[in-house]
Design an enzyme around this catalytic site. Sequence first.
Site, PDB file in Angstrom:
ATOM      1  N   HIS A  16       0.816  -1.209   0.000  1.00 54.06           N
ATOM      2  CA  HIS A  16       0.000   0.000   0.000  1.00 54.06           C
ATOM      3  C   HIS A  16       0.854   1.265   0.000  1.00 54.06           C
ATOM      4  O   HIS A  16       0.669   2.154   0.842  1.00 54.06           O
ATOM      5  CB  HIS A  16      -0.933  -0.008   1.223  1.00 54.06           C
ATOM      6  CG  HIS A  16      -1.864  -1.183   1.250  1.00 54.06           C
ATOM      7  ND1 HIS A  16      -2.389  -1.714   2.406  1.00 54.06           N
ATOM      8  CD2 HIS A  16      -2.360  -1.940   0.239  1.00 54.06           C
ATOM      9  CE1 HIS A  16      -3.179  -2.747   2.109  1.00 54.06           C
ATOM     10  NE2 HIS A  16      -3.166  -2.904   0.805  1.00 54.06           N
TER      11      HIS A  16
HETATM   12  C1  LIG Z   1      -0.507  -7.656  -4.184  1.00 57.21           C
HETATM   13  C2  LIG Z   1      -1.415  -6.483  -3.865  1.00 57.21           C
HETATM   14  C3  LIG Z   1      -2.716  -6.717  -3.439  1.00 57.21           C
HETATM   15  C4  LIG Z   1      -3.547  -5.653  -3.155  1.00 57.21           C
HETATM   16  N1  LIG Z   1      -4.825  -5.907  -2.718  1.00 57.21           N
HETATM   17  C5  LIG Z   1      -5.634  -4.889  -2.445  1.00 57.21           C
HETATM   18  C6  LIG Z   1      -6.968  -5.131  -2.014  1.00 57.21           C
HETATM   19  O1  LIG Z   1      -7.407  -6.272  -1.916  1.00 57.21           O
HETATM   20  N2  LIG Z   1      -7.768  -4.068  -1.725  1.00 57.21           N
HETATM   21  C7  LIG Z   1      -7.315  -2.796  -1.830  1.00 57.21           C
HETATM   22  O2  LIG Z   1      -8.061  -1.872  -1.539  1.00 57.21           O
HETATM   23  N3  LIG Z   1      -6.053  -2.525  -2.227  1.00 57.21           N
HETATM   24  C8  LIG Z   1      -5.215  -3.545  -2.547  1.00 57.21           C
HETATM   25  N4  LIG Z   1      -3.938  -3.295  -2.951  1.00 57.21           N
HETATM   26  C9  LIG Z   1      -3.519  -1.896  -3.082  1.00 57.21           C
HETATM   27  C10 LIG Z   1      -4.057  -1.292  -4.356  1.00 57.21           C
HETATM   28  O3  LIG Z   1      -3.858  -2.187  -5.441  1.00 57.21           O
HETATM   29  C11 LIG Z   1      -3.349   0.028  -4.659  1.00 57.21           C
HETATM   30  O4  LIG Z   1      -3.320   0.837  -3.516  1.00 57.21           O
HETATM   31  C12 LIG Z   1      -4.050   0.777  -5.769  1.00 57.21           C
HETATM   32  O5  LIG Z   1      -4.088  -0.023  -6.934  1.00 57.21           O
HETATM   33  C13 LIG Z   1      -3.328   2.072  -6.060  1.00 57.21           C
HETATM   34  O6  LIG Z   1      -3.845   2.625  -7.251  1.00 57.21           O
HETATM   35  P1  LIG Z   1      -2.944   3.550  -8.145  1.00 57.21           P
HETATM   36  O7  LIG Z   1      -3.821   4.027  -9.244  1.00 57.21           O
HETATM   37  O8  LIG Z   1      -2.235   4.531  -7.298  1.00 57.21           O
HETATM   38  O9  LIG Z   1      -1.803   2.613  -8.737  1.00 57.21           O
HETATM   39  P2  LIG Z   1      -1.875   1.288  -9.591  1.00 57.21           P
HETATM   40  O10 LIG Z   1      -3.171   0.578  -9.398  1.00 57.21           O
HETATM   41  O11 LIG Z   1      -0.605   0.562  -9.300  1.00 57.21           O
HETATM   42  O12 LIG Z   1      -1.881   1.802 -11.098  1.00 57.21           O
HETATM   43  C14 LIG Z   1      -0.727   2.345 -11.693  1.00 57.21           C
HETATM   44  C15 LIG Z   1      -0.624   1.823 -13.116  1.00 57.21           C
HETATM   45  O13 LIG Z   1       0.346   2.574 -13.823  1.00 57.21           O
HETATM   46  C16 LIG Z   1       1.160   1.698 -14.576  1.00 57.21           C
HETATM   47  N5  LIG Z   1       2.462   2.359 -14.760  1.00 57.21           N
HETATM   48  C17 LIG Z   1       3.397   2.662 -13.823  1.00 57.21           C
HETATM   49  N6  LIG Z   1       4.443   3.284 -14.383  1.00 57.21           N
HETATM   50  C18 LIG Z   1       4.157   3.400 -15.714  1.00 57.21           C
HETATM   51  C19 LIG Z   1       4.871   3.939 -16.822  1.00 57.21           C
HETATM   52  N7  LIG Z   1       6.077   4.502 -16.680  1.00 57.21           N
HETATM   53  N8  LIG Z   1       4.287   3.869 -18.048  1.00 57.21           N
HETATM   54  C20 LIG Z   1       3.064   3.297 -18.207  1.00 57.21           C
HETATM   55  N9  LIG Z   1       2.358   2.758 -17.187  1.00 57.21           N
HETATM   56  C21 LIG Z   1       2.898   2.818 -15.963  1.00 57.21           C
HETATM   57  C22 LIG Z   1       1.234   0.446 -13.723  1.00 57.21           C
HETATM   58  O14 LIG Z   1       1.602  -0.662 -14.519  1.00 57.21           O
HETATM   59  C23 LIG Z   1      -0.192   0.365 -13.193  1.00 57.21           C
HETATM   60  O15 LIG Z   1      -1.013  -0.306 -14.108  1.00 57.21           O
HETATM   61  C24 LIG Z   1      -3.080  -4.331  -3.267  1.00 57.21           C
HETATM   62  C25 LIG Z   1      -1.770  -4.101  -3.701  1.00 57.21           C
HETATM   63  C26 LIG Z   1      -0.944  -5.159  -3.990  1.00 57.21           C
HETATM   64  C27 LIG Z   1       0.468  -4.880  -4.460  1.00 57.21           C
END
Ligand SMILES: Cc1cc2nc3c(=O)[nH]c(=O)nc-3n(C[C@H](O)[C@H](O)[C@H](O)COP(=O)(O)OP(=O)(O)OC[C@H]3O[C@@H](n4cnc5c(N)ncnc54)[C@H](O)[C@@H]3O)c2cc1C
Length: 398
Positions: free
Chosen positions: A322
């Site tokens: 997280h």
């Molecule tokens: C194993 C795991 C299990 C989890 N389970 C849960 C759960 O059950 N419930 C919950 O609430 N939260 C869960 N989380 C946490 C949750 O997934 C994250 O907090 C949430 O997805 C954050 O969203 P975000 O949009 O910040 O980032 P992300 O969802 O990580 O999205 C970022 C995206 O940007 C892409 N990206 C990054 N850099 C680049 C680049 N340079 N060029 C192109 N694309 C790029 C990545 O590939 C990704 O697809 C979990 C996390 C993990 C690691």
Amino acid sequence: MLSTQTYKEMENTPDGEDAYHGRTGPFPIRQRTYAELTASMRGFIDAAMAEGFRRVDDFNGPDPSGVGGYPVNVVDNVRQNVGLVYLTDQVRNRANLKISGNLLVDRVLFDGHRATGVVTDDGEEIYADEVIVSGGSYGTAAILLRSGVGPAEDMAKLGIDVVADLPVGQHLQDQPFYYNAYALKREALDMRPAVGALLWLPSSEARGDELDIHIAVTHLMPPEYSPTGGAIALSVAVVKPDSRGTLTLRSRDPLEQPEIDCNFLAEERDARRMIEGVKLARRIGRNPALARFLELEILPGDAVGDAQLADAVASNLASYGHPAATAPMGGPDDPWAVVDASGAVKGLSGLRVVDASIMPVVPSVALNPTTIMIAERIAKAVYPSELGHRGAELAVTT
Ligand SMILES: Cc1cc2nc3c(=O)[nH]c(=O)nc-3n(C[C@H](O)[C@H](O)[C@H](O)COP(=O)(O)OP(=O)(O)OC[C@H]3O[C@@H](n4cnc5c(N)ncnc54)[C@H](O)[C@@H]3O)c2cc1C
């Protein structure tokens, strides 16, 4: 108050009271019930209650302190993510939307202090009136740093021209996580559903009404780790940590992973609370209501006593997954702030960040719903006409 309303609008769940839940939103939440858990997980709930904790049947209700089934996004055995529930066919078919997968953004392009687009790792330039970076706490920080948005001193070392001297990657926060794992008895090897149950409680050092410890119970362990082929993990997390880490670039090459230092347990209060949580997990593991399903303790192992516990935990510490706060939101005078209340990067135009990186402090939960709430709020406040309904009523505040 407004974020509560946004959570309700996002959610669809048949569970809980109307006052606390949404029924028709895109994002499915299902509160696991006691009856659908495995026998050993039910044993965990029974054991925690025998140790004095109250039963919780709705962790998104008014009082989440206690033990019960974990709320999940699983519907018909399929975990629902934002790609599935927000990018519907109708959205994918919008004339003004192009989705390009398998594309790595190297950096943001600028004309002076105005963002004009992005360039990919293979040199493709994509231009836009506005750039919204949503690469997650690690990906976003790395993109910003490669773009010259970050601490000037670090930029200089890597030969990157500074576009904005901002503390990107300097206040990373994540939740330390330790697997107190047990081999299941051969007659109790049922491991579906794999997730789970939760004990959410205040540590003895909790501040105010914060619930700063999770014991999240899953069967998410490779079978070969257990002599019986089955395991249960009582995973302890300090979910309101004090410690902050850093994310820095090793080079300006987008294919090279950044240096991530979570700096877990650096603050002594975090270390003390983690040990307190692990001791509690072990006490619950020894309670007969759970112990009757357990063959032996795998981690840290029965030979590890209280005196060795801190070393055992430190040598097997993990992340809850997280990460937050690598581009924190804050007011104009906040020295930590990278973005303002609408996700706009300070001192620049045409550049916004919308993801978990802009949370100033990691919330004491799994971050997916909070990230969606932030995106919904910013979208409705900044683009009310595109979104139509009620957008203009909502204002973004920190
Ligand atoms: C194993 C795991 C299990 C989890 N389970 C849960 C759960 O059950 N419930 C919950 O609430 N939260 C869960 N989380 C946490 C949750 O997934 C994250 O907090 C949430 O997805 C954050 O969203 P975000 O949009 O910040 O980032 P992300 O969802 O990580 O999205 C970022 C995206 O940007 C892409 N990206 C990054 N850099 C680049 C680049 N340079 N060029 C192109 N694309 C790029 C990545 O590939 C990704 O697809 C979990 C996390 C993990 C690691």
